[in-house]
Design an enzyme around this catalytic site. Structure first.
Site, PDB file in Angstrom:
ATOM      1  N   HIS A 146       0.801  -1.226   0.000  1.00 32.55           N
ATOM      2  CA  HIS A 146       0.000   0.000   0.000  1.00 32.55           C
ATOM      3  C   HIS A 146       0.832   1.274   0.000  1.00 32.55           C
ATOM      4  CE1 HIS A 146      -4.121  -1.525   0.576  1.00 32.55           C
ATOM      5  NE2 HIS A 146      -3.576  -2.484   1.278  1.00 32.55           N
ATOM      6  N   LYS A 162      -8.669  13.873   4.330  1.00 37.35           N
ATOM      7  CA  LYS A 162      -7.825  12.678   4.342  1.00 37.35           C
ATOM      8  C   LYS A 162      -6.784  12.863   5.441  1.00 37.35           C
ATOM      9  CE  LYS A 162      -6.928  13.432   0.044  1.00 37.35           C
ATOM     10  NZ  LYS A 162      -6.878  12.336  -0.897  1.00 37.35           N
ATOM     11  N   ARG A 163      -6.045  11.815   5.712  1.00 38.01           N
ATOM     12  CA  ARG A 163      -4.974  11.904   6.709  1.00 38.01           C
ATOM     13  C   ARG A 163      -4.041  13.062   6.361  1.00 38.01           C
ATOM     14  NH1 ARG A 163      -0.056   8.927   6.573  1.00 38.01           N
ATOM     15  NH2 ARG A 163      -0.898   7.782   4.784  1.00 38.01           N
ATOM     16  N   LYS A 193       0.449  14.372   0.836  1.00 37.84           N
ATOM     17  CA  LYS A 193      -0.929  14.592   0.388  1.00 37.84           C
ATOM     18  C   LYS A 193      -1.203  16.067   0.082  1.00 37.84           C
ATOM     19  CE  LYS A 193      -2.636  10.489   2.809  1.00 37.84           C
ATOM     20  NZ  LYS A 193      -3.162   9.688   1.683  1.00 37.84           N
ATOM     21  N   THR A 210      -8.779   6.199  -2.185  1.00 35.26           N
ATOM     22  CA  THR A 210     -10.165   5.774  -2.422  1.00 35.26           C
ATOM     23  C   THR A 210     -11.128   6.935  -2.191  1.00 35.26           C
ATOM     24  OG1 THR A 210     -10.289   4.917  -0.157  1.00 35.26           O
ATOM     25  CG2 THR A 210      -9.817   3.321  -1.912  1.00 35.26           C
ATOM     26  N   LYS A 246     -14.856   7.958  -3.972  1.00 32.82           N
ATOM     27  CA  LYS A 246     -16.087   8.270  -3.227  1.00 32.82           C
ATOM     28  C   LYS A 246     -16.656   9.628  -3.652  1.00 32.82           C
ATOM     29  CE  LYS A 246     -14.098   5.673   0.569  1.00 32.82           C
ATOM     30  NZ  LYS A 246     -13.160   5.795   1.692  1.00 32.82           N
TER      31      LYS A 246
END
Length: 823
Positions: free
Chosen positions: A368, A559-560, A565, A665, A669
């Site tokens: 991952h 998100k985290r 990110k 993901t 969504k």
């Protein structure tokens, strides 16, 4: 072979409104010992949950009986996280009793939505890894696959996030402080898990070298089972979570001698293993606890799997891999490979080659991450102390493996060093990802780009050795939770046009394409988006005291919190828009929402949260921004919150540096709920672009190849700063103390780091990002065309169902067949 006895089928409980009304009342009276006059709101939720669980149990028992009777191949999904969120709504939906439960509650003056809010999110995961595992469980049950999830029953989740004076404050997430109505304890199936000790070696009467792990340190793994129902079928699979208990309640000798503290100390130390999700591993004690957690999960699960196998097949090990497939969700359960070898060698007395053949036909590994620093490694010294027998086995696996490598590439010592399971150096480390690859028959990435990069960068040497092992399984999300449950208004609209088949076959959403230009459907679609915005606004007003203008454009990144990110890039854009307003320029009215948790020890991520809140405060206080720009940090992001946020978004921010995100993901969504994506060509964004079309997604930034090339040439972020006035003004404003007037130097290090050490290339991508955001704003002005693009995004997301992903796992990795359950 296990003996079978004739079974008498219990009557299946009714699922009509009257049956639920009676069950609800019975549980209030007889399970909770309350009357309708004294029952609390949470107890009302419990009563409904018990009534629903009773119906699941009928199918749960029948499912397990059928698996034994048909002697099916079972899949075991080992994961340190299962971010399942709330269970009531999903169970009611999959059991197909939403109408009956709603009617029954209406008769007693309650609503299902009100009771859903009484349920706390299960604190069993942190981010995408755990949520993916939860989606997979739902899909495995829906596809009628004989499967079981296996994890840890954490007493405390990661933490509950509070924002205090702009900073993240971690508070205990004691999600089990109230009864969990979904779980059933199975003390009869408890497992003893050993730790510490030493290894005794001897030669037996046949001249065979034997080993035995001697220890007096054991922890009891007590299983708690949670039912996982498939959608509108009779399959109810099992999620088994292990809780750590002391093998003795307390030391009686200490107690008798009056040392009451010492009497319970051993018990408390044992039970620490399942106390907290991801303990801080910055200290050696923290590392030891983290490794204990991983081995605790793996040992308990493997012993349980073998016990179940033996009920039907005894010691017929030749058929083990025909009846068992074990999927390792990232490297956390990698120690399973050594543990399986230990059990087969030391307890079952198999020869090495036979044991290794069983192992390498049973395990499969999902990677991952593309971050080398995120690949787990453990000190050899820690293994020697905690798991001495496993260290011996890993050394032996490595020695045999390196002999094979040296035969293929004679004299290539550099390759041997790169591929060794043991990283040499001052502190020898065990490379758990490499152990996973060597001990598994299949290795997969989670998006096409990610899988390609694994083969060409991170695991290049292993791909050259075993190209047949490597494959791709692009992630997906369950449409049951993320559309049908999270977005009921949009679901009803879709159903009115194409029926309900899409809930189980997401490709059927393609039928919506013919409505993309339909003015009436466009209006209805955007009306639903407005309703979802109003729902989110109402919730934020009640929980955070934040007021939103639902006529504004909702630009969302949840998100985290992590540097790769690039929430910071989003903040830079917010500051850029603020500067434009102060310059007197017109901008599209926009609300920027950022949400997510930082790991407690991740200083830079916590500073990004702090800056986001500081910028939001300045914007909110400036009258010039009213009705034009707002920024909100969404506190305590979690699954149930995501179900409110995602359907309300106009724009989905998927802006990681190309080559850093394995898949993502959240991107799926959001698109499934009618948000358009602004993103880089990273992770699954690449495949989303292929599916929805270039004209229906906003792609910006460097590609993986361009990132690699720029790094090779020598990336100097200051060059971009000096050449771009907008970037310079934004960074200068951060460094000047404008957003922290009481502490002018508070964010100076962020500005300095952007100019001197910018590993995720925010400066390089800033201009492309800002320009694409301008394109987004222009596109939104044409509401009809925007609606068309949003509808096409929904219509073309069929590939990104977790049902498709799991079907591929079942056929291409596990060789597992569906097994229908008859009541």
């Amino acid at each position: 072979m296990a003996k079978t006895t004739k079974k008498t089928a219990a009557p299946v409980l009714g699922t009509d409104a009257e049956a639920f009304r009676k069950a609800f009342t019975d549980h209030i009276n007889h399970t909770l010992a309350r009357s309708m006059d004294t029952v609390t709101d949470h107890e009302k939720f419990l009563a409904v949950a018990y009534a629903v669980r009773d119906r699941l149990v009928d199918r749960w028992i029948k499912t397990q009986e059928t698996y034994y009777e048909k002697d099916v191949k079972r899949v075991y999904y080992l994961s340190l996280e299962f971010l399942i969120g709330r269970t009531l709504g999903n169970s009611v939906l999959n059991l197909d009793v939403e109408g009956a439960v709603t009617e029954a509650l209406d008769e007693v003056g309650m609503t299902l939505d009100e009771l859903r809010e009484q349920e706390v999110d299960a604190g069993l995961g942190n981010g995408g890894l755990g949520r993916l595992a939860a989606c997979f469980l739902d899909s495995m049950a829906t596809l009628e696959l004989p499967a079981m999830g296996m994890g840890i029953r954490y007493e405390y989740g990661m933490f509950s996030q509070k924002i205090v004076n702009g900073e993240q404050e971690e508070q205990p997430d004691n999600w089990l402080r109230l009864p969990n109505p979904w779980e059933i304890a199975r003390p009869a199936n408890s497992i003893k898990v050993p730790f510490y000790g030493y290894v005794v070696s001897w030669t037996d009467e046949k001249g065979k070298l034997r080993n035995r792990w001697e220890t007096k340190d054991y922890v009891l793994a007590l299983p708690y089972d949670t039912p996982i129902p498939g959608y509108k079928n009779n399959t109810v699979n099992n999620l088994r979570l292990w809780s750590a208990k002391s093998t003795d309640d307390f030391g009686l000798s200490y107690f008798n001698n009056g040392d009451y503290i010492a009497a319970v100390q051993d018990m408390e130390l044992s039970e620490t293993i399942s106390k907290v999700l991801y303990p801080n591993d910055s200290s050696m004690n923290g590392k030891e606890l983290r490794l204990k957690q991983q081995y605790f999960l793996c040992s308990a699960s493997l012993q349980d799997i073998i016990n179940r196998f033996k009920k039907t097949h005894g010691n017929d090990w030749k058929v083990f891999s025909d009846k068992v497939a074990i999927q390792l969700n990232d490297t956390h359960p990698a120690i399973s490979i050594a543990e399986m070898m230990r059990i087969l060698l030391d307890e079952e007395n198999l020869e090495w080659d036979e044991a290794w053949e069983i192992v390498t036909k049973t395990f499969a590994y999902t990677n991952h991450t593309l971050m080398p620093e995120a690949l787990e490694k453990w000190p050899v010294s820690l293994f020697e102390k905690l798991l001495p027998r496993h260290l011996q086995i890993i050394f032996e696996i490595n020695a045999r493996f390196l002999r094979m490598v040296s035969m293929k590439w004679p004299g290539d010592n550099a390759r041997l060093g790169r591929m060794s399971l043991i990283e040499e150096g001052g502190c020898k480390m065990i490379r758990m990802a490499y152990l996973s690859i060597v001990g598994s028959y299949a290795v997969n990435g989670v998006a096409a780009l990610h899988s390609d990069l694994l083969k060409t960068t991170l695991f290049k040497d292993f791909y050259e050795l075993w190209p047949e092992k490597f494959n791709n399984k692009t992630n997906g999300v369950t449409p049951r939770r993320w559309v049908r449950k999270a977005n009921p208004a949009m679901s009803e609209l879709i159903n009115s046009k194409i029926g309900e088949s899409w809930v189980k076959d997401l490709d059927d959403l393609r039928q919506l394409e013919k409505f993309a230009k339909d003015a009436k459907f466009q209006k209805a679609f955007m009306d639903v988006k407005k309703q979802n915005k109003e729902r989110l606004a109402k919730y934020l007003k009640e929980t955070q005291g934040v007021e939103l203008d639902t006529n504004m454009f909702f630009d969302v990144q949840v998100k985290r919190i992590h540097e790769y990110k690039r929430q910071l890039l989003n903040i830079l854009h917010a500051i850029h828009l603020y500067i434009q307003i102060k310059d007197g320029k017109e901008i599209m009215p926009r609300t920027i929402m950022i949400g997510g948790k930082s790991a407690p020890g991740y200083w830079m991520a916590k500073q990004i949260i702090r800056l986001a809140n500081a910028v939001a405060e300045i914007i909110d206080a400036d009258p010039a921004c009213k009705g034009k720009l707002k920024m909100v940090f969404l506190e305590n992001y979690r699954v149930s919150f995501a179900e409110k946020i995602i359907p309300a978004a106009d724009l989905s921010e998927q802006i990681s540096t190309a080559g850093t995100e394995a898949s993502g993901t959240g991107n799926m969504k959001f698109a499934l709920n009618g948000a358009l994506t602004i993103g880089t060509l990273d992770g699954a964004n690449v495949e989303m672009k292929e599916e929805v079309g270039d004209e229906n997604i906003f792609i910006f930034g460097l590609t993986v190849e361009e990132v690699t090339d720029l790094l090779a040439k020598g990336y100097r972020p200051r060059d971009f700063y000096e050449q771009d006035d907008d970037l310079r003004r934004v960074i200068d404003l951060i460094g000047s103390g404008f957003f922290s007037p009481d502490r002018p130097d508070l964010f100076k290090h962020i500005a300095d780091k952007l100019l001197t050490h910018d590993p995720y290339m925010l400066c390089a991508d800033f201009r492309s990002y800002v320009d694409m955001q301008k394109t987004v704003a222009e596109a939104y002005q044409d509401k009809k065309h925007w609606a068309e693009m949003a509808i096409l995004n929904v219509a073309r997301m069929g590939k990104f169902s977790s049902d498709r992903t799991i079907d591929q796992y079942a056929k291409e990795i596990w060789n597992a067949k569906a097994c229908s359950i008859k009541l």
